[in-house]
Write a protein that holds these residues in place. Sequence first.
Motif, PDB file in Angstrom:
ATOM      1  N   VAL A 189       0.123   9.188  14.673  1.00  0.00           N
ATOM      2  CA  VAL A 189      -0.613   8.655  13.530  1.00  0.00           C
ATOM      3  C   VAL A 189      -0.023   7.309  13.149  1.00  0.00           C
ATOM      4  O   VAL A 189       1.201   7.141  13.106  1.00  0.00           O
ATOM      5  CB  VAL A 189      -0.543   9.619  12.329  1.00  0.00           C
ATOM      6  CG1 VAL A 189      -1.150   8.970  11.091  1.00  0.00           C
ATOM      7  CG2 VAL A 189      -1.287  10.912  12.641  1.00  0.00           C
ATOM      8  N   LEU A 190      -0.910   6.355  12.885  1.00  0.00           N
ATOM      9  CA  LEU A 190      -0.532   5.007  12.457  1.00  0.00           C
ATOM     10  C   LEU A 190      -0.972   4.798  11.015  1.00  0.00           C
ATOM     11  O   LEU A 190      -2.051   5.241  10.621  1.00  0.00           O
ATOM     12  CB  LEU A 190      -1.209   3.975  13.362  1.00  0.00           C
ATOM     13  CG  LEU A 190      -1.189   2.508  12.925  1.00  0.00           C
ATOM     14  CD1 LEU A 190       0.216   1.924  13.044  1.00  0.00           C
ATOM     15  CD2 LEU A 190      -2.175   1.689  13.754  1.00  0.00           C
ATOM     16  N   HIS A 191      -0.127   4.133  10.228  1.00  0.00           N
ATOM     17  CA  HIS A 191      -0.481   3.780   8.845  1.00  0.00           C
ATOM     18  C   HIS A 191      -0.102   2.338   8.551  1.00  0.00           C
ATOM     19  O   HIS A 191       0.960   1.877   8.983  1.00  0.00           O
ATOM     20  CB  HIS A 191       0.298   4.635   7.837  1.00  0.00           C
ATOM     21  CG  HIS A 191      -0.174   6.033   7.687  1.00  0.00           C
ATOM     22  ND1 HIS A 191      -1.252   6.370   6.908  1.00  0.00           N
ATOM     23  CD2 HIS A 191       0.301   7.186   8.216  1.00  0.00           C
ATOM     24  CE1 HIS A 191      -1.433   7.687   6.961  1.00  0.00           C
ATOM     25  NE2 HIS A 191      -0.504   8.200   7.749  1.00  0.00           N
ATOM     26  N   SER A 192      -0.955   1.664   7.812  1.00  0.00           N
ATOM     27  CA  SER A 192      -0.501   0.503   7.069  1.00  0.00           C
ATOM     28  C   SER A 192      -0.038   1.036   5.726  1.00  0.00           C
ATOM     29  O   SER A 192      -0.848   1.374   4.857  1.00  0.00           O
ATOM     30  CB  SER A 192      -1.625  -0.523   6.879  1.00  0.00           C
ATOM     31  OG  SER A 192      -1.181  -1.530   5.979  1.00  0.00           O
ATOM     32  N   GLY A 193       1.274   1.143   5.561  1.00  0.00           N
ATOM     33  CA  GLY A 193       1.833   1.659   4.310  1.00  0.00           C
ATOM     34  C   GLY A 193       1.632   0.709   3.150  1.00  0.00           C
ATOM     35  O   GLY A 193       1.807   1.090   1.983  1.00  0.00           O
ATOM     36  N   THR A 194       1.266  -0.522   3.455  1.00  0.00           N
ATOM     37  CA  THR A 194       0.969  -1.530   2.441  1.00  0.00           C
ATOM     38  C   THR A 194      -0.137  -1.055   1.511  1.00  0.00           C
ATOM     39  O   THR A 194      -0.162  -1.422   0.328  1.00  0.00           O
ATOM     40  CB  THR A 194       0.508  -2.831   3.125  1.00  0.00           C
ATOM     41  OG1 THR A 194       1.443  -3.186   4.137  1.00  0.00           O
ATOM     42  CG2 THR A 194       0.315  -3.956   2.135  1.00  0.00           C
ATOM     43  N   GLY A 198       1.873   2.751  -0.450  1.00  0.00           N
ATOM     44  CA  GLY A 198       2.577   1.965  -1.469  1.00  0.00           C
ATOM     45  C   GLY A 198       1.785   1.945  -2.759  1.00  0.00           C
ATOM     46  O   GLY A 198       2.315   2.194  -3.847  1.00  0.00           O
ATOM     47  N   GLY A 199       0.512   1.600  -2.641  1.00  0.00           N
ATOM     48  CA  GLY A 199      -0.433   1.768  -3.733  1.00  0.00           C
ATOM     49  C   GLY A 199      -0.441   0.732  -4.829  1.00  0.00           C
ATOM     50  O   GLY A 199      -1.244   0.834  -5.754  1.00  0.00           O
ATOM     51  N   ARG A 240       8.536   5.344  -3.796  1.00  0.00           N
ATOM     52  CA  ARG A 240       8.135   5.450  -5.201  1.00  0.00           C
ATOM     53  C   ARG A 240       6.616   5.525  -5.313  1.00  0.00           C
ATOM     54  O   ARG A 240       6.072   6.297  -6.107  1.00  0.00           O
ATOM     55  CB  ARG A 240       8.657   4.256  -5.996  1.00  0.00           C
ATOM     56  CG  ARG A 240       8.334   4.357  -7.487  1.00  0.00           C
ATOM     57  CD  ARG A 240       8.924   3.232  -8.302  1.00  0.00           C
ATOM     58  NE  ARG A 240       8.352   1.935  -7.988  1.00  0.00           N
ATOM     59  CZ  ARG A 240       8.501   0.856  -8.753  1.00  0.00           C
ATOM     60  NH1 ARG A 240       9.226   0.925  -9.859  1.00  0.00           N
ATOM     61  NH2 ARG A 240       7.960  -0.286  -8.408  1.00  0.00           N
ATOM     62  N   GLY A 241       5.909   4.735  -4.491  1.00  0.00           N
ATOM     63  CA  GLY A 241       4.453   4.791  -4.500  1.00  0.00           C
ATOM     64  C   GLY A 241       3.922   6.153  -4.081  1.00  0.00           C
ATOM     65  O   GLY A 241       2.970   6.678  -4.661  1.00  0.00           O
ATOM     66  N   ILE A 242       4.545   6.735  -3.064  1.00  0.00           N
ATOM     67  CA  ILE A 242       4.080   8.034  -2.547  1.00  0.00           C
ATOM     68  C   ILE A 242       4.165   9.128  -3.604  1.00  0.00           C
ATOM     69  O   ILE A 242       3.375  10.069  -3.604  1.00  0.00           O
ATOM     70  CB  ILE A 242       4.878   8.410  -1.277  1.00  0.00           C
ATOM     71  CG1 ILE A 242       4.475   7.489  -0.116  1.00  0.00           C
ATOM     72  CG2 ILE A 242       4.652   9.868  -0.889  1.00  0.00           C
ATOM     73  CD1 ILE A 242       5.301   7.670   1.140  1.00  0.00           C
ATOM     74  N   LYS A 243       5.116   8.998  -4.540  1.00  0.00           N
ATOM     75  CA  LYS A 243       5.264  10.028  -5.572  1.00  0.00           C
ATOM     76  C   LYS A 243       3.983  10.216  -6.384  1.00  0.00           C
ATOM     77  O   LYS A 243       3.712  11.304  -6.906  1.00  0.00           O
ATOM     78  CB  LYS A 243       6.432   9.676  -6.493  1.00  0.00           C
ATOM     79  CG  LYS A 243       7.810   9.858  -5.856  1.00  0.00           C
ATOM     80  CD  LYS A 243       8.920   9.498  -6.816  1.00  0.00           C
ATOM     81  CE  LYS A 243      10.286   9.595  -6.144  1.00  0.00           C
ATOM     82  NZ  LYS A 243      10.629  10.991  -5.774  1.00  0.00           N
TER      83      LYS A 243
END
Length: 378
Positions: A189-194, A198-199, A240-243
């Motif tokens: 799986v690939l993500h742009s965490g940006t 992160g959100g 912190r964003g993932i929370k």
Amino acid sequence: MRKETRCVHGANDSKETNGAVSFPIYQSATFSHPGLGESTGYDYSRLQNPTREHLEKVMAALENGVGALAFSSGMAAASALMELFVPGDHIIVSSDTYGGTSRLFRNISVKNGLKFDFTDTSDIELVESLISEDTKAIFIETPTNPMMHVSDISRLSALAKANSMLTIVDNTFLTPYFQQPLSLGADIVLHSGTKYLGGHNDTLAGFLVTKSPEISEKLRFIYKTTGACLSPFDSWLIERGIKTLALRMEKHQKNAMGAARWLENHSKVRKVFYIGLESHPDYKVSTSQTSGFGGMISFEVDSEETVKKVLGGVRLISYAESLGGVESLITYPMLQTHADLPMEERLSRGINEKLLRLSVGIEDLEDIVEDLAEALGD
């Protein structure tokens, strides 16, 4: 542990022993050794860093993978991914994919000897017809950017396995909160965490997650060799964003559904592409493999003049090239995300001068709709 709780508490496997509720930022490039042949488990931050390692464990847990790697951007992750392949290898790719991914494959990866076929991966028979003895992987973006096509991950994964190929899924739009490709048979799986992970539109990040220890080891070697690792501070920002990922994704989806239904009824809107609408051609596939529809909408208006009016008229919504943050953003794919594609190909995909892409934020829905209404006019 359920996914909402996992977003908050992560992998629940912290090495932090000082009682810090927020995992610390280990802002250190190097780590000392107790003695010859002894190590704390960390040597140099390009290889691993406690803060980044903690984030990677969170991502592996969210995607039900055995290993995750955090990169300095989504494109850094995609670039490292291509290093799994050798000259002559062939990869089948979703034709309607993010412009940056397409640019990487067509300009850098092709130069390095890889071969690609871009096709509609929602058509299993079409994908199967492109398989050759050199085909090593199927790269799926689902939903696609910006036309919101949906591919059947389970069926494509089964096809790939039958032909000794990898299945790779870009899960940026739905995140592991709404879609878990590894559980559906995918290998990577690939993500742009940006974006949604992160959100908050304040840092760049990328991820690769796999359920194979062998693939994870190969990627880790590429990772430490090429060096595009995520910094400790940015690792902390993403975690912190993932929370709040669960809360945000539910609000994004609620607002997107409301905005999509409103757009469907506007006189200047000709088409609305949102996978949560029952009118979407891939709605049944979406409901079979996801637990939600996300916050991304594309829509086609009646004229280029209306496009100009909208982009110049929005006030709450920002005209900006990104997605997944708490703020609503609107983008003009033809001149922004997909500007590098040849015009003929853009038009064949439906990326024309009348198409807009909307990343619906978490503001009050009525404010979003009022802003769109004022910008579109009567």
